[in-house]
Design a protein around this motif. Structure first.
Motif, PDB file in Angstrom:
ATOM      1  N   ASN A   1       4.411  -2.769  -0.427  1.00 22.47           N
ATOM      2  CA  ASN A   1       3.448  -2.319   0.580  1.00 22.47           C
ATOM      3  C   ASN A   1       4.114  -1.444   1.643  1.00 22.47           C
ATOM      4  O   ASN A   1       3.507  -0.499   2.155  1.00 22.47           O
ATOM      5  N   ILE A   2       5.358  -1.782   1.981  1.00 26.03           N
ATOM      6  CA  ILE A   2       6.082  -0.966   2.961  1.00 26.03           C
ATOM      7  C   ILE A   2       6.311   0.444   2.416  1.00 26.03           C
ATOM      8  O   ILE A   2       6.110   1.440   3.118  1.00 26.03           O
ATOM      9  N   VAL A   3       6.730   0.524   1.156  1.00 29.32           N
ATOM     10  CA  VAL A   3       6.949   1.841   0.542  1.00 29.32           C
ATOM     11  C   VAL A   3       5.646   2.622   0.496  1.00 29.32           C
ATOM     12  O   VAL A   3       5.603   3.826   0.831  1.00 29.32           O
ATOM     13  N   ALA A   4       4.559   1.944   0.079  1.00 29.33           N
ATOM     14  CA  ALA A   4       3.260   2.620   0.004  1.00 29.33           C
ATOM     15  C   ALA A   4       2.811   3.095   1.383  1.00 29.33           C
ATOM     16  O   ALA A   4       2.310   4.214   1.541  1.00 29.33           O
ATOM     17  N   MET A   5       3.018   2.237   2.402  1.00 27.18           N
ATOM     18  CA  MET A   5       2.634   2.611   3.761  1.00 27.18           C
ATOM     19  C   MET A   5       3.402   3.831   4.245  1.00 27.18           C
ATOM     20  O   MET A   5       2.835   4.746   4.869  1.00 27.18           O
ATOM     21  N   LEU A   6       4.704   3.901   3.952  1.00 27.34           N
ATOM     22  CA  LEU A   6       5.509   5.052   4.352  1.00 27.34           C
ATOM     23  C   LEU A   6       5.049   6.326   3.649  1.00 27.34           C
ATOM     24  O   LEU A   6       4.986   7.405   4.259  1.00 27.34           O
ATOM     25  N   VAL A   7       4.712   6.205   2.355  1.00 30.02           N
ATOM     26  CA  VAL A   7       4.225   7.371   1.610  1.00 30.02           C
ATOM     27  C   VAL A   7       2.900   7.849   2.182  1.00 30.02           C
ATOM     28  O   VAL A   7       2.695   9.054   2.409  1.00 30.02           O
TER      29      VAL A   7
END
Length: 253
Positions: A208-214
């Motif tokens: 979720n953190i990676v998706a949020m950053l993207v």
């Protein structure tokens, strides 16, 4: 403020909002995020998401249209300068002085349009024609035609010179067109609310953190694109001045 700086600030605000959503999730009692509250908030977030998507789409379309229009005006300006020089050449050797002055006026014109001169880059500066451009126009008007052909060439040259001034004025009027900062602030606020809702109802797992950053980077990149397109003579996506610089070859001796 540069488009890169604005987009980075927007990115930081969006990420901070997402982290604030996580803080609220861990702080608020469980019944505050019950099904009724969850559905109510999601309906509101859906409305804000729709508004933000519409505004982003409209801004990208408007900025792209403005960029294309000014690019077309630069090409029109380049074509008219070449045509004006050809008309003066056909007029005869008497126009040699006017053609020399026309060549000298191109470089100052480029510096003013592309804001290469720091004195000309300040907003609110009133438009003033360069001394060489005024001199070139005066020399064309002072030509004394001796034949009907020369008279025709002079009339067409004066009309073209007038069109050049009008195009330059249009470029000057649109040079400082930019997105108002309050407008951008509201849009960034909407995006921050949207991203805060993501982490309010979902745990920030690694994926979720990676998706949020993207997602956050994509939203700030859209703002960067809008700001860059609204300033076509500066920045990373500026219109090339090379065709205009190379429009007229030096006159031979």
């Amino acid at each position: 403020m540069s488009p890169i700086a604005v987009s980075l600030i927007a990115l930081a605000i969006i990420i901070a909002a997402a982290l604030f959503g996580t803080l609220l999730r861990n702080t608020l009692p469980g019944h505050y995020l019950a099904d009724d509250s969850r559905d109510y908030i999601r309906l509101g977030i859906g409305l804000i998401t729709t508004l933000a998507a519409l505004v982003l789409g409209l801004l990208v379309g408007s900025a792209n249209s403005s960029y294309d229009a000014q690019n077309t005006q630069v090409r029109h300006l380049t074509a008219n300068i070449i045509l004006l020089d050809n008309l003066l050449e056909q007029y005869g050797p008497e126009s040699r002085d006017a053609r020399d002055t026309l060549r000298g006026a191109v470089e100052p014109l480029i510096r003013r349009i592309w804001r290469e001169d720091s004195l000309e880059s300040a907003k609110g500066t009133p438009f003033r024609g360069t001394a060489l451009s005024v001199d070139a126009y005066g020399k064309i008007q002072n030509l004394s035609p001796k034949t009907d052909a020369q008279r025709s060439f002079k009339e067409r040259a004066i009309q073209l010179a007038t069109d050049l001034v009008q195009t330059r004025l249009l470029l000057f009027e649109h040079a400082d067109t930019s997105i108002p900062m309050p407008f951008l602030a509201i849009l960034v606020f909407w995006l921050a609310i949207i991203f805060m809702s993501f982490s309010l109802f979902s745990r920030l797992t690694p994926i979720n953190i990676v998706a949020m950053l993207v997602f956050a980077t994509s939203a700030s990149a859209a703002l960067f694109l809008i700001l860059e397109l609204s300033q076509p003579f500066v920045g990373l996506m500026q219109i090339s001045s090379t065709p205009l610089r190379n429009a007229l070859a030096p006159l031979g001796s």
